[in-house]
Design a protein around this motif. Structure first.
Motif, PDB file in Angstrom:
ATOM      1  N   ASN A  50      37.426  47.280  35.942  1.00 45.16           N
ATOM      2  CA  ASN A  50      37.272  47.296  34.491  1.00 45.16           C
ATOM      3  C   ASN A  50      36.100  48.274  34.199  1.00 45.16           C
ATOM      4  O   ASN A  50      36.157  49.086  33.246  1.00 45.16           O
ATOM      5  CB  ASN A  50      36.726  45.727  34.395  1.00 45.16           C
ATOM      6  CG  ASN A  50      36.692  45.590  32.680  1.00 45.16           C
ATOM      7  OD1 ASN A  50      37.425  46.030  31.812  1.00 45.16           O
ATOM      8  ND2 ASN A  50      35.718  44.587  32.137  1.00 45.16           N
ATOM      9  N   HIS A  77      40.381  42.616  28.615  1.00 48.48           N
ATOM     10  CA  HIS A  77      39.045  42.170  29.191  1.00 48.48           C
ATOM     11  C   HIS A  77      37.967  42.820  28.120  1.00 48.48           C
ATOM     12  O   HIS A  77      36.912  42.837  28.158  1.00 48.48           O
ATOM     13  CB  HIS A  77      38.696  42.921  30.468  1.00 48.48           C
ATOM     14  CG  HIS A  77      39.623  42.568  31.456  1.00 48.48           C
ATOM     15  ND1 HIS A  77      39.169  41.359  32.069  1.00 48.48           N
ATOM     16  CD2 HIS A  77      40.650  43.085  31.795  1.00 48.48           C
ATOM     17  CE1 HIS A  77      40.204  41.191  32.964  1.00 48.48           C
ATOM     18  NE2 HIS A  77      41.088  42.149  32.935  1.00 48.48           N
ATOM     19  N   THR A  79      37.399  45.753  27.292  1.00 47.17           N
ATOM     20  CA  THR A  79      36.690  46.752  28.091  1.00 47.17           C
ATOM     21  C   THR A  79      35.943  47.754  26.931  1.00 47.17           C
ATOM     22  O   THR A  79      36.355  48.206  26.100  1.00 47.17           O
ATOM     23  CB  THR A  79      37.493  47.501  28.726  1.00 47.17           C
ATOM     24  OG1 THR A  79      38.343  46.808  29.639  1.00 47.17           O
ATOM     25  CG2 THR A  79      37.019  48.482  29.746  1.00 47.17           C
ATOM     26  N   THR A 120      36.609  35.815  34.897  1.00 47.32           N
ATOM     27  CA  THR A 120      36.092  37.089  34.075  1.00 47.32           C
ATOM     28  C   THR A 120      36.488  36.895  32.480  1.00 47.32           C
ATOM     29  O   THR A 120      35.695  37.169  31.603  1.00 47.32           O
ATOM     30  CB  THR A 120      36.830  38.528  34.412  1.00 47.32           C
ATOM     31  OG1 THR A 120      38.237  38.149  34.490  1.00 47.32           O
ATOM     32  CG2 THR A 120      36.363  38.770  35.892  1.00 47.32           C
ATOM     33  N   TYR A 121      37.396  36.011  32.182  1.00 40.04           N
ATOM     34  CA  TYR A 121      37.590  35.498  30.927  1.00 40.04           C
ATOM     35  C   TYR A 121      36.524  34.593  30.300  1.00 40.04           C
ATOM     36  O   TYR A 121      36.179  34.536  29.249  1.00 40.04           O
ATOM     37  CB  TYR A 121      38.912  34.952  30.442  1.00 40.04           C
ATOM     38  CG  TYR A 121      40.248  35.904  30.718  1.00 40.04           C
ATOM     39  CD1 TYR A 121      40.214  36.749  29.643  1.00 40.04           C
ATOM     40  CD2 TYR A 121      40.749  36.215  31.772  1.00 40.04           C
ATOM     41  CE1 TYR A 121      41.238  37.788  29.717  1.00 40.04           C
ATOM     42  CE2 TYR A 121      41.868  37.089  31.946  1.00 40.04           C
ATOM     43  CZ  TYR A 121      41.883  37.902  30.848  1.00 40.04           C
ATOM     44  OH  TYR A 121      43.009  39.013  30.902  1.00 40.04           O
TER      45      TYR A 121
END
Lengths: 242, 242, 242, 242, 242, 242
Positions: A50, A77, A79, A120-121
């Motif tokens: 990421n 994500h 990003t 990560t979420y």
């Protein structure tokens, strides 16, 4: 209206899938312009990928600056989202951000189903300041490749996750992951399911409609006179602010 | 598309002001339908008035259920917002909610300027789960009546408040208060200024475009078989779920 | 001392149950005055009913202003609590608020058992700013009607919920729901069980004993000169502050 | 009803001041029993003194276990409050805790004025889980000795602090500090001022009235069979649970 | 460099165990000086014991002030940590604090396994301001005595707890409890296991290496001219600041 | 022990300054290895530059993987910190992270002084989960270039900021910004001042001393079999996990 749908990984199949979902959601006068980065990870599954993809995505966006009315980040994500907002002269919307904000308008608390790990979420939703609206996260035992290859099997798993989230108090559920783009519309669930790409396209259209001025102050004001080395000409030029 | 712009107080001038701002923001095919409650406070300035206005607004909405594609609550306290979502078969958006969610898409942290006291806005933003995105609140020494009578004088005060919020780290500023509807577009500020009505109309259009199904589970599922006494026929009928 | 026990729904049986629980907890010199609203939902089970009931409860309270020394809101959602505090010239205590604050004095973290869904209680405790003290919520599969008809069966389910909350770290457990009024005293649990009505009566007595002056500033200062339409004479008069 | 008012420092004048404030707030049938520790700091102004005083206070309480119906901790740091609750077979209330919980019943957010530094009060309110209800803290440039010697001068400073807190959104203000016991009743302020000792006495009476059973589980269950060295006989006996 | 390893309970076997773990982690030039309090609980298992032990530990530390370069609190509750920092002229590190801060450097979120109840650890991590980094807590059904007597059996239970925490999203796991000192190094786990004593020794060495000046302001500035009664000569002297 | 001091911008003067500060803090046996990225922004002042620099820094680190015992990120935004931890087979410490964690061991709450805007530091501290420990942020009106050219003038401004933070309750103050590396040791302040590079070097030494195993699970487990395009050979190889 021209909306850039910018993938952050280098897998064209994901770009295509997201572009299709975007076209399905777009208003009549909206043109979807898909784009894939020149370099970076084939799929973004970890923090490391990421972080690298952030640069790749920004370079990709820079190449379209001034040629589109809005950009949708086709990467779950979100990003380099804030950096992209600073970079671009047009609205930029992240797909998970868009789904979460939309979920806030159709429910009190929402859940998120994704493929694989959820940590990560959890962080992403925290970074968006929406942790208080989160009812839970469910990670389904399937890969993005599984979702592309055998979507029906993955849909069963996703619906089971949705059920657990509803039991945990979710009034709406975000489907997290670019590989799930377009799936929400095919599922029958007891609460609204939110497709990141569809939400992002509609919110991008809404932002374009508002016609807000670009900031001249604050943390998203455009770069001015910033010097760099070894970046793409478009990215370097936008850093200089010329 | 038909969007109801429902005031929660009984002052027609506020309804008219908000309807104008809504028409200014609406897409070509969108019709704005203004509405004012039958009873309740003339202006909502305190907790007491807001609680009473909740019932008045719900009665008003119930009378339009099934005849509109979305509803915008033209009251800066987002009065009875969740109840309205449970009540109506269409999307419902609050004007301050809409401005705050939009602010989240154009900045990292946002501020809010309003007329008078700020504490109920602090609570409202907390209730929306957005406290982490809030850079500050500024209360301007003017009344809604002042804003209707001498908008230019109030605009000066509002811009001063915006300046203080930018210094405190706001990347965007919400103008809170139905009496400020339409003002944002007239001001030149260093960061985006968000008009609640304009944001709510655009987000309502976006939600209509998404075509999400109504929930059958969760805290916003429609009422079924609920008994009541002394309510308007439309409201009583929607509680029964008939 | 005269304490109004104001139900927010129109079911007299709930009013009676709460009045009995209140009398059981009241000090010798305290008189309990039960009251039921003129209009509104028969039972408050959802957000929609709660928002409507706010007006009904405020109208009911207004009719007793100046005739009681304190008011207890006999509704587990603490409906319109802050508005009621602004309205009334005497202390006002919500039954779930009271139980939660009392729980804070007899344990580090507390749990809450209720009938049916727990999400609105989670929000309520968050609105009271007590989320950090909450160990968990348990929703028992029974209705208020079940509790009135077959309390023994419901008591078994409630005790099971209490056990799960103790295992999750609760030092005390609130019984949430007006239909559970009086039940706590009949149950033998390993941690203190808190009855909302009993706690509210004792805290109301304590507040009366403190004799605090009514605020002249802040968000709970009495309304002054507020204009309204179509409200009960008592409510309209208190809004005018005459 | 017998309520122990237990100072945590060794200054008898503070014990006397708090006992007077307690008697002023107590119900007719309540007897106030003042007590001062055998050892420890003369005044608790820092973290170090507070930690030492915890032991002194617990030893003091242990000597009264079984002889009082409730205990009020007459120390504004709520020293060793949770430990005291585990120790004693009766309700225990801290004076700042009591004032803060009472403030929650008469306002949306509250402030606190104290003598000297405010950081330990910020932590204390955080430890009580009430940070979301805190509007601000004001430290007045005066010592406890000043308050005992020239209360009128200190009252002026305290009222100035109250004014700043009201401007910052406080609906009620806690006077923090045992040396301020009894001062609230002498001041005319635009919002309720809360005296820790008075609030603690009323809440202790309320808890005694509720007659809650002592916990057999959870983090406040009484010690059983705990071995110790060098403690007072009463404290050692209560640790053994004999 | 001389590092005091100060137990807070009176059980010499725990002191010895922690001293051994400390020696195993210390740099070549570091001397470990174990110490046990003169009075207090044999084992700290509850809030009551922890509060009493605070005084015992501070007395113990005071006796070594000026003779050591740093102090490690060999008690998993980080008993009286801030008070100890104010007291001592050298760095002071708590063993659980040290493990948690180290965990923050090797993972995004961490978990904690301990013997028995977890609630006081939840509070401790909250007091350290690290709640947002906590993935979960696991309490193993074993006592400190079990760990000393049959460590192999306890290790199996601890590893099971570690597995559950990894599944819940922990990137690293703290072993909480002085009786577990030294165990981490013997276990093979999929994520780093953090030994409180080892971490505390390394962080104490790091702090000594930084050579930071003692504060002259703030809440940890040394006491000056504070009067006390009945304390140990060393403790009383440090309170006086002489 | 070999510690890489990796700058994330391309300005060699900053690398040199940080390397000097690192050498000043390092233990006798520690070798400092400075490194500067091949591409990217000359100075990181905004979100956009920081996101780009993440890739540049990861490429730089990848080139040293296996050749150093630890890495210190010599960039005050802790750029790509978690990604770097996943990438490298050795401990990685961010300079602002290190200073904040150290501040937690020498004070209750800490402040941060930096050059220019503070918002990204507020976010960074929030991302580290340390917001509850933050007393305040002060942005000094000077650029990194000013600090390199006329450090004495900047030191005066920094000390003024420190003074304001102490007044706001900070027990310790972090100097944020690579251009301030080494300044803390030259200033006389009433509370400890924390130099990011010095803290990072000491914590890196501590982590090396602990000898923790690399995770095989969780969000920081090394990448395995990840495919990429257009990355440096070292970075691509570490993504493949070969």
């Amino acid at each position: 209206m021209r909306i850039l749908v910018a993938n952050a990984n280098t897998t064209e199949a994901i770009t295509t899938l997201c572009a299709e979902a975007a076209r399905g959601a777009a208003a009549p006068g909206t043109t979807i312009i898909p784009a894939t980065p020149r370099f970076g990870p084939a799929v973004i599954a970890t923090r490391l990928e990421n972080a690298i993809a952030g640069h790749a995505l920004l370079e990709l966006l820079a190449g379209h600056a001034g040629q589109v009315d809005a950009a949708v980040l086709a990467v779950s994500h979100d990003t380099a989202l804030e950096a992209a907002r600073q970079l671009m002269p047009c609205p930029v919307v992240g797909m998970t951000e868009a789904a979460c904000l939309t979920a806030c308008m159709v429910g009190a608390r929402f859940g998120l189903v994704t493929l694989g790990g959820v940590e990560t979420y959890r962080e992403l939703i925290g970074r968006h300041g929406l942790a208080a609206r989160l009812a839970g996260l469910e990670g389904v035992a399937a890969t993005p490749q599984d979702a592309l290859r055998d979507p029906a099997a993955v849909e069963v798993l996703v619906l089971e996750g949705v059920g657990r989230l509803v039991a945990a108090g979710a009034d709406a559920v975000v489907l997290g992951g670019a590989a799930l783009a377009g799936m929400a519309a095919r599922l029958a669930a007891p609460v609204p399911l939110l497709d990141g790409i569809a939400c992002a396209v509609k919110l991008a259209e809404a932002l374009v409609g508002l016609g807000l001025a670009r900031p001249r102050a604050g943390s998203l004001a455009p770069a001015q006179g910033r010097v760099s080395t070894g970046l793409s000409p478009a990215l370097a030029r936008l850093l200089r602010g010329a």
